[in-house]
Design an enzyme around this catalytic site. Structure first.
Site, short mmCIF file in Angstrom:
data_model
loop_
_atom_site.label_atom_id
_atom_site.label_comp_id
_atom_site.label_asym_id
_atom_site.label_seq_id
_atom_site.Cartn_x
_atom_site.Cartn_y
_atom_site.Cartn_z
N ASP A 244 -34.41 -16.77 35.96
CA ASP A 244 -35.26 -17.77 36.60
C ASP A 244 -34.55 -19.10 36.85
O ASP A 244 -35.16 -20.17 36.84
CB ASP A 244 -36.53 -18.03 35.77
CG ASP A 244 -37.32 -16.74 35.57
OD1 ASP A 244 -37.27 -15.87 36.46
OD2 ASP A 244 -37.99 -16.62 34.53
N LYS B 81 -32.25 -18.43 41.56
CA LYS B 81 -31.35 -17.60 42.38
C LYS B 81 -31.91 -17.36 43.78
O LYS B 81 -31.20 -17.45 44.78
CB LYS B 81 -31.11 -16.25 41.68
CG LYS B 81 -30.42 -16.40 40.33
CD LYS B 81 -30.33 -15.08 39.59
CE LYS B 81 -31.64 -14.52 39.08
NZ LYS B 81 -32.28 -15.30 38.01
N GLY B 82 -33.23 -17.05 43.83
CA GLY B 82 -33.86 -16.77 45.12
C GLY B 82 -33.70 -17.92 46.09
O GLY B 82 -33.32 -17.74 47.25
N GLY C 136 -38.26 -11.87 39.67
CA GLY C 136 -39.18 -12.59 40.56
C GLY C 136 -38.38 -13.75 41.14
O GLY C 136 -38.04 -14.68 40.42
N HIS C 137 -38.02 -13.64 42.40
CA HIS C 137 -37.16 -14.64 43.04
C HIS C 137 -37.98 -15.42 44.06
O HIS C 137 -38.46 -14.85 45.04
CB HIS C 137 -35.94 -13.96 43.70
CG HIS C 137 -35.02 -13.32 42.70
ND1 HIS C 137 -33.86 -12.69 43.05
CD2 HIS C 137 -35.08 -13.26 41.34
CE1 HIS C 137 -33.26 -12.25 41.96
NE2 HIS C 137 -33.97 -12.57 40.91
N THR D 146 -41.12 -7.14 30.70
CA THR D 146 -42.07 -7.37 31.80
C THR D 146 -42.97 -6.14 31.99
O THR D 146 -43.89 -6.18 32.80
CB THR D 146 -41.34 -7.64 33.12
OG1 THR D 146 -40.50 -6.51 33.42
CG2 THR D 146 -40.47 -8.89 33.04
N GLN E 51 -32.06 -11.45 36.84
CA GLN E 51 -32.02 -11.87 35.43
C GLN E 51 -30.88 -12.88 35.24
O GLN E 51 -30.56 -13.59 36.18
CB GLN E 51 -31.86 -10.66 34.49
CG GLN E 51 -33.09 -9.76 34.39
CD GLN E 51 -33.24 -8.81 35.57
OE1 GLN E 51 -32.36 -8.03 35.85
NE2 GLN E 51 -34.38 -8.84 36.24
N PRO F 138 -46.10 -18.26 30.25
CA PRO F 138 -45.43 -19.55 30.11
C PRO F 138 -43.99 -19.33 29.65
O PRO F 138 -43.74 -18.48 28.80
CB PRO F 138 -46.23 -20.29 29.04
CG PRO F 138 -47.13 -19.29 28.43
CD PRO F 138 -47.24 -18.11 29.34
N LYS G 65 -32.92 -27.66 39.57
CA LYS G 65 -34.11 -28.28 38.97
C LYS G 65 -33.83 -29.60 38.24
O LYS G 65 -34.48 -29.89 37.24
CB LYS G 65 -34.81 -27.27 38.05
CG LYS G 65 -35.24 -25.99 38.80
CD LYS G 65 -36.13 -25.07 37.99
CE LYS G 65 -37.59 -25.41 38.09
NZ LYS G 65 -38.49 -24.28 37.74
N GLY H 101 -35.38 -29.87 44.20
CA GLY H 101 -36.75 -29.45 44.49
C GLY H 101 -36.74 -28.01 44.95
O GLY H 101 -35.69 -27.46 45.27
P1 GDP Z 1 -35.02 -16.86 40.12
O1 GDP Z 1 -35.62 -15.72 39.39
O2 GDP Z 1 -33.68 -17.24 39.58
O3 GDP Z 1 -34.97 -16.66 41.61
O4 GDP Z 1 -35.97 -18.11 39.85
P2 GDP Z 1 -37.59 -18.11 39.90
O5 GDP Z 1 -38.02 -18.05 41.30
O6 GDP Z 1 -38.15 -17.09 38.97
O7 GDP Z 1 -37.90 -19.50 39.22
C1 GDP Z 1 -37.40 -20.69 39.73
C2 GDP Z 1 -38.60 -21.60 40.06
O8 GDP Z 1 -38.15 -22.92 40.25
C3 GDP Z 1 -39.30 -21.21 41.34
O9 GDP Z 1 -40.67 -21.52 41.23
C4 GDP Z 1 -38.62 -22.11 42.38
O10 GDP Z 1 -39.46 -22.37 43.50
C5 GDP Z 1 -38.40 -23.35 41.58
N1 GDP Z 1 -37.21 -24.16 41.95
C6 GDP Z 1 -36.00 -23.75 42.39
N2 GDP Z 1 -35.17 -24.81 42.51
C7 GDP Z 1 -35.87 -25.89 42.12
C8 GDP Z 1 -35.55 -27.28 41.99
O11 GDP Z 1 -34.44 -27.73 42.24
N3 GDP Z 1 -36.56 -28.10 41.54
C9 GDP Z 1 -37.79 -27.64 41.22
N4 GDP Z 1 -38.69 -28.51 40.79
N5 GDP Z 1 -38.12 -26.35 41.34
C10 GDP Z 1 -37.17 -25.49 41.76
P1 IMO Z 2 -35.20 -13.03 37.38
O1 IMO Z 2 -34.35 -12.16 38.27
C1 IMO Z 2 -36.47 -14.02 33.32
C2 IMO Z 2 -36.74 -10.75 30.46
C3 IMO Z 2 -38.11 -10.34 29.96
C4 IMO Z 2 -37.76 -9.84 28.59
C5 IMO Z 2 -36.43 -9.16 28.79
C6 IMO Z 2 -36.51 -7.66 29.02
O2 IMO Z 2 -36.47 -13.46 38.01
O3 IMO Z 2 -34.40 -14.16 36.81
P2 IMO Z 2 -37.36 -6.10 30.98
O4 IMO Z 2 -38.63 -6.11 31.76
O5 IMO Z 2 -36.15 -6.25 31.80
O6 IMO Z 2 -37.28 -4.93 30.05
O7 IMO Z 2 -37.48 -7.39 30.03
O8 IMO Z 2 -35.86 -9.77 29.94
N1 IMO Z 2 -36.58 -10.73 31.92
C7 IMO Z 2 -36.50 -11.84 32.67
N2 IMO Z 2 -36.62 -13.14 32.33
N3 IMO Z 2 -36.19 -13.69 34.60
C8 IMO Z 2 -36.05 -12.40 34.96
O9 IMO Z 2 -35.65 -12.03 36.20
C9 IMO Z 2 -36.25 -11.39 33.98
N4 IMO Z 2 -36.22 -10.05 33.98
C10 IMO Z 2 -36.41 -9.66 32.72
O10 IMO Z 2 -38.97 -11.45 29.92
O11 IMO Z 2 -37.56 -10.92 27.70
MG MG Z 3 -37.42 -15.22 38.39
#
Ligand code: GDP
Ligand code: IMO
Ligand code: MG
Length: 421
Positions: free
Chosen positions: A11, A14-15, A38-39, A127, A221, A301, A328, A412
């Protein structure tokens, strides 16, 4: 081929960055993970979360490839593609799926839940998307792949595997009364899945490279969740690192170009496992609120804490990161002080800057250095020079410690809130 991956516990953003960089590439390819990812992408007032589909999908004239290293849930795939209908995406020409990718069955999800339940308070915090059990079957050489769904006897192959799963579920006394309804949806999704471009993606990727095209491998991940190098057993079931991009796409190591390492200006984790810099007081609460730190896949959370340099140095080392992207930073706008974990202290008092968070390792205490916060918003920032001095000092401090250039700073969630250096 360039590789983009998360250096923390997922998280990192990356997306957003893949979507931002995609116009420079001809191909974007996912190489591991599956619907546990979840990207999130934000642009033109649209916010969209992708799980299995690569984050280049919103850009025209670009091929998105799901590689052999990915585990795919056909039900999630159908939902994802239907959810993208309103964007008029030309899936026939821009989405390709490896015939070698592993298929997640409904029973894999039940097994995931059964295994987690059996672990009690030692549960991973999966997950529950069936990731672990599907990779288990792959390594056990009994799993089903995308190519199997095209076989005449697919149902028989399916039944054989499900029989195995049922005996395990029986052992765990896990209730499988939902299975028939899950199967109905699954087989509908399989029919849909057959209409996608199912290919030998290793040829697609290597031919693109041979033609001088640019390929970006999109990690899921993060390195600290890597099956080998992460905080085992609190990890995911795939190699989330640069080497995983070679395995997961069929690309030789010698073809790897830039490795973009993404990290948050602080740190989060969702699920169980060690997290030395986790903050349990209102500071952590503020980070969660300012950063909207709730899972993109599960809504849980996220645990929040300060940045952890021993962990980041480790991730940079195992991945061969050539450029860092810092995400961020705006979330830290409200803080007067920023803490940075530079070392861990072991129970005997020694200080180390090595990452040692496997089960059986000793408990570590973070050792912090405190920097001044900028304590102001970044609304008017358009270029790096506009940053407050304290933020510039934070970036320089990290760059110095990590010995790797920070080439991008994200202020952002929107595509445009991206500052290059
Ligand atoms: P990923 O799994 O690495 O693609 O990241 P996620 O999408 O799960 O989580 C990143 C969250 O932070 C998302 O809700 C993005 O929209 C948000 N985000 C990404 N870059 C920034 C940033 O620079 N600032 C803020 N406030 N939010 C960001
Ligand atoms: P992205 O690509 C954050 C975490 C789960 C759990 C552990 C194992 O959005 O960054 P799994 O379902 O793979 O067996 O879960 O890894 N986890 C992640 N945490 N971002 C992810 O993907 C994750 N994918 C799995 O919360 O602790
Ligand atoms: Mg994610």
């Amino acid at each position: 081929m360039d590789v983009l991956l998360g250096l923390q516990w997922g998280d990192e953003g990356k997306g957003k960055v893949v979507d931002y960089l995609a116009p420079k590439y001809n191909v974007v390819a996912r190489f591991q993970g599956g619907p546990n990812a979840g990207h999130t992408l934000e642009f033109d007032g649209i916010k969209h979360v992708l799980h299995q589909i690569p984050s280049g999908i919103f850009r025209n004239k670009l091929k998105n490839i799901i590689g052999n290293g990915v585990v795919l849930d056909p039900v999630v795939m159908q939902k994802e593609i239907e959810g993208l209908k309103k964007f008029n995406i030309d899936f026939k020409n821009n989405l390709f799926v490896s015939k070698k990718a592993a298929i997640i069955l409904p029973t894999h999800k039940l097994l995931d839940a059964a295994y987690e339940k059996s672990k009690g308070d030692k549960k991973i915090g999966s997950t529950l998307k069936g990731i672990g059990p599907t990779y288990q079957d792959k390594i056990g050489r009994v799993g089903l792949r995308v190519a199997d769904i095209l076989a005449k006897d697919f149902k028989e192959r399916y039944d054989n595997l499900v029989d195995r799963h049922k005996s395990i579920l029986d052992f765990y006394q896990y209730n499988i009364s939902d299975l028939p309804s899950l199967e109905t949806v699954f087989f509908e999704a399989i029919e849909f899945f057959k209409t996608l471009n199912l290919v030998q993606s290793e040829y697609e990727v290597n031919e693109a490279l041979a033609e001088g095209k640019h390929v970006l491998a999109e990690g899921a991940q993060g390195s600290l969740l890597d099956i080998d190098f992460g905080s085992y057993p609190y990890v995911t079931s795939s190699n989330t690192m640069t080497a995983g991009a070679c395995n997961g796409l069929g690309v030789a190591p010698s073809r790897i170009g830039e490795v973009f390492g993404i990290f948050k200006a602080y740190c989060t984790r969702v699920g169980g496992g060690p997290f030395p810099t986790e903050i349990f007081d209102e500071v952590g609460e503020t980070m969660r609120k300012e950063g909207n730190e709730f899972g993109s896949t599960t809504g849980r959370p996220r645990r929040c804490g300060w940045i952890d340099l021993p962990a980041l140095k480790y991730s940079i080392m195992i991945n061969g990161v050539s450029q860092l992207f810092m995400m961020k930073v705006d979330v830290l706008n409200v803080f007067e002080e920023i803490k940075v974990c530079t070392h861990y202290q072991l129970p005997d008092g020694t200080k180390v800057d090595r990452f040692t968070l496997e089960q059986g390792d000793q408990e570590v205490e973070p050792v912090y250095q405190t920097l001044r916060g900028w304590n102001s918003n970044l609304f008017d920032v358009e270029k790096y020079e506009d940053f407050p001095d304290e933020l510039k000092a934070y970036v320089s401090f990290l760059e110095n410690e990590l010995k790797t250039p920070i080439k991008m700073v994200s202020v952002g969630p929107d595509r445009q809130q991206t500052i290059l250096r």
